[in-house]
Scaffold this motif. Structure first.
Motif, PDB file in Angstrom:
ATOM      1  N   VAL A  89      28.817  43.707  44.664  1.00  0.00           N
ATOM      2  CA  VAL A  89      29.844  43.903  43.651  1.00  0.00           C
ATOM      3  C   VAL A  89      29.101  44.069  42.329  1.00  0.00           C
ATOM      4  CG1 VAL A  89      31.765  42.805  42.437  1.00  0.00           C
ATOM      5  CG2 VAL A  89      31.540  42.538  44.922  1.00  0.00           C
ATOM      6  N   PRO A  90      29.436  45.078  41.536  1.00  0.00           N
ATOM      7  CA  PRO A  90      28.714  45.292  40.275  1.00  0.00           C
ATOM      8  C   PRO A  90      28.736  44.062  39.383  1.00  0.00           C
ATOM      9  CG  PRO A  90      30.196  47.129  40.726  1.00  0.00           C
ATOM     10  CD  PRO A  90      30.488  46.071  41.739  1.00  0.00           C
ATOM     11  N   LEU A  91      27.568  43.594  38.989  1.00  0.00           N
ATOM     12  CA  LEU A  91      27.463  42.392  38.168  1.00  0.00           C
ATOM     13  C   LEU A  91      28.058  42.572  36.782  1.00  0.00           C
ATOM     14  CD1 LEU A  91      23.830  41.268  39.086  1.00  0.00           C
ATOM     15  CD2 LEU A  91      25.994  40.310  39.903  1.00  0.00           C
ATOM     16  N   ALA A  92      28.022  43.779  36.259  1.00  0.00           N
ATOM     17  CA  ALA A  92      28.501  44.021  34.898  1.00  0.00           C
ATOM     18  C   ALA A  92      30.025  43.976  34.798  1.00  0.00           C
ATOM     19  CB  ALA A  92      27.993  45.371  34.395  1.00  0.00           C
ATOM     20  N   LEU A  93      30.722  44.085  35.920  1.00  0.00           N
ATOM     21  CA  LEU A  93      32.180  44.089  35.895  1.00  0.00           C
ATOM     22  C   LEU A  93      32.718  42.733  36.335  1.00  0.00           C
ATOM     23  CD1 LEU A  93      33.008  47.570  37.482  1.00  0.00           C
ATOM     24  CD2 LEU A  93      32.735  46.989  35.066  1.00  0.00           C
ATOM     25  N   LYS A  94      33.558  42.155  35.510  1.00  0.00           N
ATOM     26  CA  LYS A  94      34.200  40.872  35.829  1.00  0.00           C
ATOM     27  C   LYS A  94      35.680  40.999  35.511  1.00  0.00           C
ATOM     28  CE  LYS A  94      30.381  38.380  36.472  1.00  0.00           C
ATOM     29  NZ  LYS A  94      29.837  38.473  37.767  1.00  0.00           N
ATOM     30  N   ALA A  95      36.512  40.534  36.424  1.00  0.00           N
ATOM     31  CA  ALA A  95      37.954  40.531  36.210  1.00  0.00           C
ATOM     32  C   ALA A  95      38.525  39.284  36.875  1.00  0.00           C
ATOM     33  CB  ALA A  95      38.586  41.791  36.802  1.00  0.00           C
ATOM     34  N   GLY A  96      39.445  38.629  36.201  1.00  0.00           N
ATOM     35  CA  GLY A  96      40.062  37.425  36.749  1.00  0.00           C
ATOM     36  C   GLY A  96      40.803  37.673  38.048  1.00  0.00           C
ATOM     37  N   TRP A  97      41.232  38.898  38.285  1.00  0.00           N
ATOM     38  CA  TRP A  97      41.982  39.238  39.485  1.00  0.00           C
ATOM     39  C   TRP A  97      41.078  39.630  40.660  1.00  0.00           C
ATOM     40  CZ3 TRP A  97      40.527  44.186  40.322  1.00  0.00           C
ATOM     41  CH2 TRP A  97      40.250  44.990  39.222  1.00  0.00           C
ATOM     42  N   PHE A  98      39.773  39.679  40.433  1.00  0.00           N
ATOM     43  CA  PHE A  98      38.831  40.062  41.491  1.00  0.00           C
ATOM     44  C   PHE A  98      37.996  38.835  41.856  1.00  0.00           C
ATOM     45  CE2 PHE A  98      35.438  42.310  43.653  1.00  0.00           C
ATOM     46  CZ  PHE A  98      36.122  43.352  44.253  1.00  0.00           C
ATOM     47  N   PRO A  99      38.148  38.319  43.085  1.00  0.00           N
ATOM     48  CA  PRO A  99      37.513  37.045  43.446  1.00  0.00           C
ATOM     49  C   PRO A  99      35.984  37.109  43.555  1.00  0.00           C
ATOM     50  CG  PRO A  99      38.583  38.010  45.354  1.00  0.00           C
ATOM     51  CD  PRO A  99      38.911  38.893  44.178  1.00  0.00           C
ATOM     52  N   GLU A 100      35.352  36.014  43.191  1.00  0.00           N
ATOM     53  CA  GLU A 100      33.908  35.869  43.379  1.00  0.00           C
ATOM     54  C   GLU A 100      33.620  35.800  44.873  1.00  0.00           C
ATOM     55  OE1 GLU A 100      31.331  35.409  41.050  1.00  0.00           O
ATOM     56  OE2 GLU A 100      32.756  35.885  39.445  1.00  0.00           O
ATOM     57  N   GLY A 101      32.481  36.286  45.294  1.00  0.00           N
ATOM     58  CA  GLY A 101      32.052  36.167  46.679  1.00  0.00           C
ATOM     59  C   GLY A 101      32.780  37.068  47.663  1.00  0.00           C
ATOM     60  N   VAL A 102      33.537  38.038  47.181  1.00  0.00           N
ATOM     61  CA  VAL A 102      34.312  38.890  48.081  1.00  0.00           C
ATOM     62  C   VAL A 102      33.414  39.797  48.927  1.00  0.00           C
ATOM     63  CG1 VAL A 102      34.750  40.824  46.511  1.00  0.00           C
ATOM     64  CG2 VAL A 102      36.450  40.227  48.231  1.00  0.00           C
ATOM     65  N   ALA A 103      32.220  40.108  48.450  1.00  0.00           N
ATOM     66  CA  ALA A 103      31.317  40.984  49.215  1.00  0.00           C
ATOM     67  C   ALA A 103      30.980  40.379  50.579  1.00  0.00           C
ATOM     68  CB  ALA A 103      30.043  41.262  48.425  1.00  0.00           C
ATOM     69  N   ALA A 104      30.949  39.066  50.655  1.00  0.00           N
ATOM     70  CA  ALA A 104      30.654  38.407  51.933  1.00  0.00           C
ATOM     71  C   ALA A 104      31.804  38.575  52.932  1.00  0.00           C
ATOM     72  CB  ALA A 104      30.387  36.924  51.703  1.00  0.00           C
ATOM     73  N   LYS A 105      32.969  38.983  52.438  1.00  0.00           N
ATOM     74  CA  LYS A 105      34.145  39.158  53.298  1.00  0.00           C
ATOM     75  C   LYS A 105      34.444  40.627  53.573  1.00  0.00           C
ATOM     76  CE  LYS A 105      36.070  34.982  51.332  1.00  0.00           C
ATOM     77  NZ  LYS A 105      37.065  34.441  50.438  1.00  0.00           N
ATOM     78  N   ALA A 106      33.498  41.504  53.275  1.00  0.00           N
ATOM     79  CA  ALA A 106      33.718  42.942  53.451  1.00  0.00           C
ATOM     80  C   ALA A 106      34.089  43.251  54.899  1.00  0.00           C
ATOM     81  CB  ALA A 106      32.476  43.727  53.042  1.00  0.00           C
ATOM     82  N   THR A 107      35.117  44.086  55.054  1.00  0.00           N
ATOM     83  CA  THR A 107      35.597  44.432  56.391  1.00  0.00           C
ATOM     84  C   THR A 107      35.486  45.914  56.693  1.00  0.00           C
ATOM     85  OG1 THR A 107      37.849  44.649  55.531  1.00  0.00           O
ATOM     86  CG2 THR A 107      37.240  42.520  56.481  1.00  0.00           C
ATOM     87  N   GLY A 108      35.112  46.724  55.702  1.00  0.00           N
ATOM     88  CA  GLY A 108      35.021  48.149  55.951  1.00  0.00           C
ATOM     89  C   GLY A 108      34.608  48.939  54.738  1.00  0.00           C
ATOM     90  N   THR A 109      34.747  50.266  54.860  1.00  0.00           N
ATOM     91  CA  THR A 109      34.423  51.171  53.769  1.00  0.00           C
ATOM     92  C   THR A 109      35.534  52.198  53.619  1.00  0.00           C
ATOM     93  OG1 THR A 109      33.169  52.614  55.261  1.00  0.00           O
ATOM     94  CG2 THR A 109      31.913  50.971  54.029  1.00  0.00           C
ATOM     95  N   CYS A 110      35.725  52.601  52.384  1.00  0.00           N
ATOM     96  CA  CYS A 110      36.661  53.675  52.035  1.00  0.00           C
ATOM     97  C   CYS A 110      35.904  54.565  51.064  1.00  0.00           C
ATOM     98  CB  CYS A 110      37.918  53.116  51.378  1.00  0.00           C
ATOM     99  SG  CYS A 110      38.932  52.062  52.430  1.00  0.00           S
ATOM    100  N   GLY A 111      35.479  55.733  51.535  1.00  0.00           N
ATOM    101  CA  GLY A 111      34.638  56.570  50.684  1.00  0.00           C
ATOM    102  C   GLY A 111      33.361  55.824  50.337  1.00  0.00           C
ATOM    103  N   HIS A 112      33.033  55.773  49.051  1.00  0.00           N
ATOM    104  CA  HIS A 112      31.844  55.044  48.604  1.00  0.00           C
ATOM    105  C   HIS A 112      32.147  53.588  48.259  1.00  0.00           C
ATOM    106  CE1 HIS A 112      29.163  58.454  48.616  1.00  0.00           C
ATOM    107  NE2 HIS A 112      30.060  59.172  47.975  1.00  0.00           N
ATOM    108  N   TYR A 113      33.353  53.157  48.514  1.00  0.00           N
ATOM    109  CA  TYR A 113      33.756  51.779  48.235  1.00  0.00           C
ATOM    110  C   TYR A 113      33.524  50.909  49.466  1.00  0.00           C
ATOM    111  CZ  TYR A 113      36.458  52.984  44.008  1.00  0.00           C
ATOM    112  OH  TYR A 113      36.854  53.399  42.759  1.00  0.00           O
ATOM    113  N   ASN A 114      33.124  49.671  49.242  1.00  0.00           N
ATOM    114  CA  ASN A 114      33.207  48.645  50.273  1.00  0.00           C
ATOM    115  C   ASN A 114      34.544  47.960  50.044  1.00  0.00           C
ATOM    116  OD1 ASN A 114      29.714  47.701  50.270  1.00  0.00           O
ATOM    117  ND2 ASN A 114      30.777  49.020  51.680  1.00  0.00           N
ATOM    118  N   VAL A 115      35.159  47.483  51.112  1.00  0.00           N
ATOM    119  CA  VAL A 115      36.475  46.869  50.989  1.00  0.00           C
ATOM    120  C   VAL A 115      36.551  45.573  51.782  1.00  0.00           C
ATOM    121  CG1 VAL A 115      37.660  49.056  50.568  1.00  0.00           C
ATOM    122  CG2 VAL A 115      37.430  48.228  52.903  1.00  0.00           C
TER     123      VAL A 115
END
Length: 160
Positions: A106-132
């Motif tokens: 997850v890009p370190l420079a971007l922080k948002a209260g609505w985006f949980p910390e540690g979500v990269a460890a829960k990645a379940t797939g890809t959409c285009g160039h995005y991990n999801v």
């Protein structure tokens, strides 16, 4: 003459200390402002609205997604996205599982209260160039600019 030199030295030292105190006091705020000025954040009621109003919104985002939140870097390809998917499954065109060994960060420079910390460890797939990561009907997606550029270079090399 010594008196004048002493007064000038005291004045210079006092000014230097005042500048140092001001720098310590406002430095972090200036840093936050500088970092934040290269980011744009928006909320949309639906995927349709998000795609109509923002060209950089990924096309794989379903039209019927709701509660869309988006944060992007204006100086690169770093992105964060959150949306509620009524079907609770990955959108069409997305793939379950991750290519390679793990999700890109997850890009370190971007922080948002609505985006949980540690979500990269829960990645379940890809959409285009995005991990999801899909949790129930809540989709979290992130795109790391460096990973995108590396993928684009690899695609270019593969074509030639």
């Amino acid at each position: 003459m010594k008196g004048i030199v002493s007064k000038v030295a005291l004045g210079v030292a006092g000014t230097g200390m005042a500048v140092a105190v001001v720098a310590v006091a406002i430095g972090p705020r200036v840093s936050d402002w500088y970092d934040g000025r290269h980011q744009e954040q928006a909320s949309y009621e639906s995927g349709t609205q998000a795609k109509a109003e923002r060209r950089s919104m990924p096309t794989w985002l379903p039209d019927n997604a709701s509660g869309v939140k988006y944060l992007m870097s204006t100086t690169g390809d770093d992105r964060l996205l959150r949306a509620t998917l009524p079907e609770g499954r990955l959108p069409a065109g997305c793939s379950a599982g991750l290519p390679g060994k793990s999700a890109h960060p997850v890009p370190l420079a971007l922080k948002a209260g609505w985006f949980p910390e540690g979500v990269a460890a829960k990645a379940t797939g890809t959409c285009g160039h995005y991990n999801v990561a899909l949790t129930g009907n809540q989709l979290y997606a992130w795109q790391d600019g460096a990973a995108v550029q590396a993928a684009l270079r690899a695609e270019h090399v593969a074509k030639h």
